[in-house]
Motif scaffolding. Sequence first.
Motif, PDB file in Angstrom:
ATOM      1  N   THR A  19       8.483  -6.880   0.905  1.00 22.08           N
ATOM      2  CA  THR A  19       8.620  -5.432   0.758  1.00 22.08           C
ATOM      3  C   THR A  19       8.195  -5.023  -0.644  1.00 22.08           C
ATOM      4  N   ARG A  21       7.985  -1.347  -3.351  1.00 24.70           N
ATOM      5  CA  ARG A  21       8.113   0.074  -3.684  1.00 24.70           C
ATOM      6  C   ARG A  21       7.300   0.317  -4.933  1.00 24.70           C
ATOM      7  N   ARG A  35       6.943   3.307  -0.071  1.00 28.70           N
ATOM      8  CA  ARG A  35       7.820   2.202   0.294  1.00 28.70           C
ATOM      9  C   ARG A  35       7.233   1.544   1.536  1.00 28.70           C
ATOM     10  N   PHE A 171      15.302  -2.317   2.234  1.00 23.89           N
ATOM     11  CA  PHE A 171      15.282  -0.907   2.607  1.00 23.89           C
ATOM     12  C   PHE A 171      16.170  -0.676   3.826  1.00 23.89           C
ATOM     13  N   VAL A 175      15.065   4.691   6.336  1.00 21.67           N
ATOM     14  CA  VAL A 175      13.957   5.096   5.459  1.00 21.67           C
ATOM     15  C   VAL A 175      12.685   5.324   6.264  1.00 21.67           C
TER      16      VAL A 175
END
Length: 599
Positions: A19, A21, A35, A171, A175
Motif C-alpha cells: 500500500t 499514500r 491512496r 487503510f 476509504v
Amino acid sequence: MVMSWAQIRGSNYSTIGRTIRAVVFGPGDSVQRVRHAPPSRWRIDDADGNPVFIENATDTYRRADDGVMLHTAKSPHDLVARIGFPSTLLHAYESWPPITAGGFPSQRMVDPSEPQPVQVRGRDGWEVSFREQHSTERTTYVFDAQYGVALSWQVGEYWMELEDPVLDENFDHEVFTWTGPSREQKAEPSNQAQLDHERKQQVIGEIPRALPSWLPTVIGSHPQDGDPRTGALDLTVYSQQTHLMLRRWVTAIGEPELEWPSTLTPARHRQVAGVWTYEIRSNDELDAADCTRIVESIVPVDPPGRRPDEIAAELDAERAAAREAEILETLGTGRILDDHLGGGESVFIRTDFTDDAAWREVALAAMAPVQSGGDTDFEAYLTCIDNPAYDGLTAERLLELIGDLPTSYAFLVDNVTVTHREHPIVVLDSNTAVPDHLPGRTFRVIPAEMWNIENNLSIANMDFETFADGVDPDGIFRGFPEPVAHLTSADLVQIASSNTSTDALVQFHEAMQEWEYPYAIDVYQRGVAQLQQNAEELEAAPGATLIGYEEFLDAISTGDPVLSTVVPLEQGGWWTVVLDQDRRLLAAMLFSQVSGTHT
C-alpha cells in the motif's frame, strides 16, 4: 555508492503489492492526494480533500462537473486507457516485467541509461532514462533511494512527480467505498464499441477451450560471471515458447471470417482433426512438424449439439440480412441533397424512379471494388441520394441547386442510365471556383470506371477535361486506352528526322534535337474524329497559339486510324504527334498558351 539499473529495478519490484499514500503533482497545477491498495483499490482526492475518483474490485466512482459521483459497475472485460493516472508512477514496475517461467515478456522500456543521483521534492533518488518501444521520445524516471517507488516520470512536456510517500499503511475498507450522492454513468454513443466488446468477451469467455498440451520451446542463456582460468561460470538460463494464435471451427459449418487485427498475423498451418479444423497463425516461423505436433496434442472439446447444416444455414441468413441492411443504408433512401452539397462528398443522385432493381444494380456496380493487379483494390466512395423529390432532376437544374457551393462534380443516374445495356452514368462538371471556367459540361461513364473518375476528381489529381476528352465517340468513358508502344528520347529524335516536309515538322525536328525527358512516351491508337475534336478545342482556347494546325487536320483527313502521342515541353505547351500504323511521322502540332489564360 552508485547503484546499477538492476539494483534500482529490484528496489522498484519491492513495491509490488504494498500500500502507498502520497501526493502526486502534474501539469497545470494538478494536485492529487492518492491512496492505493494493490491491485485495484484507489482513492484520489483533490488538494482540498474532496474525492474525485474511487475504485475497488467491483465499482468505480468519478466526480462529475456538478460534484455528484458517477457510478460504474466494473466488468472484467473493460478496455481502460488512463492518461495521467498515478499508476504511471505507482505501477512503474509494469513497464519492465521480470523474467517468468514462460520466457521474456515484451519489455516496454529498453536501453536504460546509467543511473544518476538527483532530488525530487526534497527526496534523494536515481534518475534513469529509457527508449520506449514504438516511440521516438525517451522516457525518464526517478526512483526513490529509500523505498524504490518512482518519484517522477517525464516524456516530452508531460510529467508527474510524487511527494511524501508512505508505504505499508493499513487503510480502512471504507476509504475505497462511496456512500454519498451518486448516479449511474449513462452509456454514451461513443462507448458503444466498449459495450459491444464487453458483451462479446462475456459470451466467448464461456466457450470451452481446446488447448494444446505441447509447444516448441527455445532454451536461451546469458553469462553473468565466470573465470576462464578455472572454468567457473554463472549462467542465466531461460526458456521462451512460441507465441501463436490457435483458431478452430467445425469443418462442416465452415471457416468464420477473420477480423482485424488477427488478419495481420500470417497463417502457418491448417489441419483437420476429427470434426474440427485447426489453424495456427504466428509472427514466428514455425516448423511444419512442430505445427502438426501442436494440433495432435490438443485435447478436443465436443462440437455444438445442433446439426452443422442448420447452424451454417442460420449463419448464412444472418450474414445476408446484415449485408442487406448495409446495402439499404448505402443506397441513401430518403437522403436530402442539400445536406450533402459543399462538404466534399461525391454525390450520386437517382433521378429516374421507373426501375428499383436497375437503380440498385447501377449503384452497387458503381461502388464495387475493382482489382488493381496489386494488393490494393480501388472503389468509388459515393454518397447515394435516393429520394423521389429528385425525380426528373436534370444536370442543368442540379447546377442551379449547387450554385457557388464547393461541389465541383456530381453524378446522376437518369433514364438512359437505367435502360442502356451498359448503364452509363452522367458526370457533371459543376466547378465554379476556376475563373473564366464555364461549368455544365457532361459525359457518361460505365459503372466499372467510376472509381477512376471519383478517386481522381475527389483529390483534384486529374481534371474533369482529362476524362471528358477521353470518351469514346458515343460520349461514354470506358477507361483510358492501353498504349500500343513506348518511345524513348532517342526514338523521337529518329522519328522527327524522318519527315521535315512542312514548316511545323521542321520546328518539331529542331525541338527534338535538344529535348530531354526522363520517361518513356506512351503511344496510343486514336480515331481521327477524336483527334480533330481535340485540335478544334485547342484552337478555340483563349490565348492559344497553334503551329501546324491546318497541316495537322489535313494529315488526319483520310479518316484512317492513326497512332498518336503527346510530347511535353519544359517551357510549357506540347507537341501532338501523329504517326501511321508503321510509325512513320505524318504531322506534328505545337500548342502553347499565353501566360495567365487557361480553359
